[in-house]
Scaffold this motif. Structure first.
Motif, PDB file in Angstrom:
ATOM      1  N   ASN A  68      39.259  40.894  51.045  1.00  0.00           N
ATOM      2  CA  ASN A  68      38.516  40.581  52.531  1.00  0.00           C
ATOM      3  C   ASN A  68      38.164  39.154  52.602  1.00  0.00           C
ATOM      4  O   ASN A  68      38.518  38.741  53.720  1.00  0.00           O
ATOM      5  N   GLU A  69      38.016  38.348  51.527  1.00  0.00           N
ATOM      6  CA  GLU A  69      37.704  36.916  51.688  1.00  0.00           C
ATOM      7  C   GLU A  69      38.437  36.097  50.483  1.00  0.00           C
ATOM      8  O   GLU A  69      38.198  34.942  50.406  1.00  0.00           O
ATOM      9  N   SER A  70      39.402  36.792  49.891  1.00  0.00           N
ATOM     10  CA  SER A  70      40.027  35.989  48.830  1.00  0.00           C
ATOM     11  C   SER A  70      41.524  36.310  48.799  1.00  0.00           C
ATOM     12  O   SER A  70      41.899  37.475  49.204  1.00  0.00           O
ATOM     13  N   VAL A  71      42.485  35.517  48.106  1.00  0.00           N
ATOM     14  CA  VAL A  71      43.921  35.689  47.759  1.00  0.00           C
ATOM     15  C   VAL A  71      43.883  34.984  46.445  1.00  0.00           C
ATOM     16  O   VAL A  71      43.397  34.097  46.056  1.00  0.00           O
ATOM     17  N   ILE A  72      44.823  35.927  45.676  1.00  0.00           N
ATOM     18  CA  ILE A  72      44.941  35.505  44.572  1.00  0.00           C
ATOM     19  C   ILE A  72      46.487  35.198  44.295  1.00  0.00           C
ATOM     20  O   ILE A  72      47.175  36.145  44.479  1.00  0.00           O
ATOM     21  N   ILE A  73      46.848  34.144  43.768  1.00  0.00           N
ATOM     22  CA  ILE A  73      48.403  33.866  43.613  1.00  0.00           C
ATOM     23  C   ILE A  73      48.604  33.544  42.074  1.00  0.00           C
ATOM     24  O   ILE A  73      47.851  32.590  41.607  1.00  0.00           O
ATOM     25  N   ALA A  74      49.716  33.994  41.478  1.00  0.00           N
ATOM     26  CA  ALA A  74      50.151  33.689  40.302  1.00  0.00           C
ATOM     27  C   ALA A  74      51.339  32.472  40.247  1.00  0.00           C
ATOM     28  O   ALA A  74      52.024  32.648  40.850  1.00  0.00           O
ATOM     29  N   ILE A  75      51.281  31.532  39.638  1.00  0.00           N
ATOM     30  CA  ILE A  75      52.096  30.452  39.438  1.00  0.00           C
ATOM     31  C   ILE A  75      52.493  30.486  38.084  1.00  0.00           C
ATOM     32  O   ILE A  75      52.077  30.387  37.061  1.00  0.00           O
ATOM     33  N   THR A  76      54.200  30.572  38.141  1.00  0.00           N
ATOM     34  CA  THR A  76      54.600  30.514  36.687  1.00  0.00           C
ATOM     35  C   THR A  76      55.539  29.034  36.790  1.00  0.00           C
ATOM     36  O   THR A  76      55.968  28.937  37.568  1.00  0.00           O
ATOM     37  N   VAL A  88      51.323  29.725  32.729  1.00  0.00           N
ATOM     38  CA  VAL A  88      50.837  30.470  34.008  1.00  0.00           C
ATOM     39  C   VAL A  88      49.553  29.754  34.542  1.00  0.00           C
ATOM     40  O   VAL A  88      48.655  29.355  33.743  1.00  0.00           O
ATOM     41  N   SER A  89      49.054  29.651  35.922  1.00  0.00           N
ATOM     42  CA  SER A  89      48.149  29.526  36.333  1.00  0.00           C
ATOM     43  C   SER A  89      47.896  30.426  37.496  1.00  0.00           C
ATOM     44  O   SER A  89      48.476  30.777  38.080  1.00  0.00           O
ATOM     45  N   ILE A  90      46.569  30.949  37.500  1.00  0.00           N
ATOM     46  CA  ILE A  90      45.938  31.946  38.521  1.00  0.00           C
ATOM     47  C   ILE A  90      45.108  31.238  39.494  1.00  0.00           C
ATOM     48  O   ILE A  90      44.189  30.548  39.089  1.00  0.00           O
ATOM     49  N   VAL A  91      45.487  31.225  40.791  1.00  0.00           N
ATOM     50  CA  VAL A  91      44.715  30.524  41.809  1.00  0.00           C
ATOM     51  C   VAL A  91      44.196  31.626  42.533  1.00  0.00           C
ATOM     52  O   VAL A  91      44.800  32.590  43.093  1.00  0.00           O
ATOM     53  N   THR A  92      42.897  31.410  42.711  1.00  0.00           N
ATOM     54  CA  THR A  92      42.052  32.252  43.608  1.00  0.00           C
ATOM     55  C   THR A  92      41.616  31.332  44.538  1.00  0.00           C
ATOM     56  O   THR A  92      40.972  30.331  44.613  1.00  0.00           O
ATOM     57  N   ILE A  93      42.017  31.752  46.009  1.00  0.00           N
ATOM     58  CA  ILE A  93      41.566  31.087  47.182  1.00  0.00           C
ATOM     59  C   ILE A  93      40.521  31.906  47.902  1.00  0.00           C
ATOM     60  O   ILE A  93      40.535  32.991  48.258  1.00  0.00           O
ATOM     61  N   GLN A  94      39.359  31.215  47.964  1.00  0.00           N
ATOM     62  CA  GLN A  94      38.270  31.895  48.656  1.00  0.00           C
ATOM     63  C   GLN A  94      37.260  30.766  49.388  1.00  0.00           C
ATOM     64  O   GLN A  94      37.016  29.699  48.812  1.00  0.00           O
ATOM     65  N   ASN A  95      36.793  31.098  50.495  1.00  0.00           N
ATOM     66  CA  ASN A  95      35.910  30.111  51.185  1.00  0.00           C
ATOM     67  C   ASN A  95      36.532  28.803  51.428  1.00  0.00           C
ATOM     68  O   ASN A  95      35.743  27.648  51.152  1.00  0.00           O
ATOM     69  N   LYS A  96      37.933  28.751  51.744  1.00  0.00           N
ATOM     70  CA  LYS A  96      38.589  27.326  51.737  1.00  0.00           C
ATOM     71  C   LYS A  96      38.655  26.495  50.717  1.00  0.00           C
ATOM     72  O   LYS A  96      38.720  25.400  50.772  1.00  0.00           O
ATOM     73  N   LYS A  97      38.389  27.252  49.604  1.00  0.00           N
ATOM     74  CA  LYS A  97      38.343  26.499  48.082  1.00  0.00           C
ATOM     75  C   LYS A  97      39.663  27.088  47.278  1.00  0.00           C
ATOM     76  O   LYS A  97      39.695  28.385  47.349  1.00  0.00           O
ATOM     77  N   ALA A  98      40.296  26.376  46.524  1.00  0.00           N
ATOM     78  CA  ALA A  98      41.157  26.919  45.672  1.00  0.00           C
ATOM     79  C   ALA A  98      40.712  26.754  44.031  1.00  0.00           C
ATOM     80  O   ALA A  98      40.489  25.499  43.646  1.00  0.00           O
ATOM     81  N   GLU A 112      53.830  40.931  31.910  1.00  0.00           N
ATOM     82  CA  GLU A 112      53.603  41.510  33.336  1.00  0.00           C
ATOM     83  C   GLU A 112      52.246  40.396  33.866  1.00  0.00           C
ATOM     84  O   GLU A 112      51.281  40.239  32.847  1.00  0.00           O
ATOM     85  N   ILE A 113      52.004  40.471  35.039  1.00  0.00           N
ATOM     86  CA  ILE A 113      50.800  39.978  35.703  1.00  0.00           C
ATOM     87  C   ILE A 113      50.408  41.104  36.796  1.00  0.00           C
ATOM     88  O   ILE A 113      50.982  41.373  37.472  1.00  0.00           O
ATOM     89  N   TYR A 114      48.954  41.429  36.527  1.00  0.00           N
ATOM     90  CA  TYR A 114      48.699  42.372  37.700  1.00  0.00           C
ATOM     91  C   TYR A 114      47.030  42.087  37.758  1.00  0.00           C
ATOM     92  O   TYR A 114      46.318  41.569  37.082  1.00  0.00           O
ATOM     93  N   GLU A 115      46.503  42.553  38.808  1.00  0.00           N
ATOM     94  CA  GLU A 115      45.062  42.465  39.154  1.00  0.00           C
ATOM     95  C   GLU A 115      44.555  43.995  39.300  1.00  0.00           C
ATOM     96  O   GLU A 115      45.053  44.746  39.809  1.00  0.00           O
ATOM     97  N   THR A 116      43.003  44.130  38.553  1.00  0.00           N
ATOM     98  CA  THR A 116      42.388  45.262  38.689  1.00  0.00           C
ATOM     99  C   THR A 116      40.921  44.687  39.181  1.00  0.00           C
ATOM    100  O   THR A 116      40.397  44.310  38.275  1.00  0.00           O
ATOM    101  N   ASP A 117      40.396  45.243  40.137  1.00  0.00           N
ATOM    102  CA  ASP A 117      38.988  45.193  40.449  1.00  0.00           C
ATOM    103  C   ASP A 117      38.625  43.782  40.411  1.00  0.00           C
ATOM    104  O   ASP A 117      37.482  43.148  40.147  1.00  0.00           O
ATOM    105  N   GLY A 118      39.504  42.779  40.981  1.00  0.00           N
ATOM    106  CA  GLY A 118      39.227  41.263  40.857  1.00  0.00           C
ATOM    107  C   GLY A 118      39.633  40.482  39.649  1.00  0.00           C
ATOM    108  O   GLY A 118      39.615  39.431  39.790  1.00  0.00           O
ATOM    109  N   VAL A 119      39.993  41.185  38.789  1.00  0.00           N
ATOM    110  CA  VAL A 119      40.443  40.660  37.450  1.00  0.00           C
ATOM    111  C   VAL A 119      41.851  40.602  37.383  1.00  0.00           C
ATOM    112  O   VAL A 119      42.547  41.530  37.335  1.00  0.00           O
ATOM    113  N   VAL A 120      42.273  39.443  37.054  1.00  0.00           N
ATOM    114  CA  VAL A 120      43.748  39.250  36.809  1.00  0.00           C
ATOM    115  C   VAL A 120      44.059  39.286  35.284  1.00  0.00           C
ATOM    116  O   VAL A 120      43.470  38.428  34.543  1.00  0.00           O
ATOM    117  N   THR A 121      44.986  40.182  35.107  1.00  0.00           N
ATOM    118  CA  THR A 121      45.521  40.105  33.512  1.00  0.00           C
ATOM    119  C   THR A 121      46.895  39.578  33.351  1.00  0.00           C
ATOM    120  O   THR A 121      47.769  39.963  34.258  1.00  0.00           O
TER     121      THR A 121
END
Length: 159
Positions: A68-76, A88-98, A112-121
């Motif tokens: 609803n308020e965030s986007v998660i991007i994986a950069i390799t 790898v870097s995981i970028v969380t974008i929320q409230n106009k901040k990264a 593999e890279i995946y997300e469960t309940d807001g936690v990226v593995t």
């Protein structure tokens, strides 16, 4: 026409080893990774703000999650050095901040890279290509094999 479709599909499947840019729409604005003049320098932006830069041979990015308020991007990124071949870097974008995670070393490759309940593995291999390492990321919290991250080398060079 089949040639054009095949060529476009091949470009999409191969991932962006980009000469131009990669972008994702987020609630905070467009998240943009630009290749700077083909010299292995990447510039990261959110909206009109430049966040920083990195220096890698090859960068790929994938949207992992959109909430609803965030986007998660994986950069390799391929380092091209004799140290760790890939980070790898995981970028969380929320409230106009990264928030960028530090470098997560995947010296033997990413499994593999995946997300469960807001936690990226991020499941990866060590340099020996048989020892597994698991990173977990949630915002500005990071762990490696269940422990705090041993080395927190920044993915981005700040402006």
């Amino acid at each position: 026409m089949p040639f054009k479709k095949t060529a476009i599909l091949a470009l999409l499947i191969s991932g962006p080893t980009f000469a131009g840019s990669i972008s994702f729409n987020t609630s905070g604005g467009v998240f943009l990774i630009e290749n700077s003049n083909g010299n292995n320098e990447q510039i990261y932006k959110l909206g009109n703000e430049t966040l920083g830069r990195s220096y890698f041979l090859d960068v790929k990015a994938e949207k992992i999650s959109t909430g609803n308020e965030s986007v998660i991007i994986a950069i390799t990124a391929a380092t091209g050095g004799s140290g760790c071949a890939e980070v790898v870097s995981i970028v969380t974008i929320q409230n106009k901040k990264a928030i960028f995670s530090p470098n997560l070393n995947a010296c033997g490759g990413v499994k593999e890279i995946y997300e469960t309940d807001g936690v990226v593995t991020v499941s990866a291999l060590e340099r020996d290509e048989s020892t597994s390492v698991t990173y977990k990321v949630k915002g500005n919290w990071f762990s490696e094999n269940g422990n705090p991250l041993a080395n927190e080398f920044p993915f981005l060079e700040k402006n």
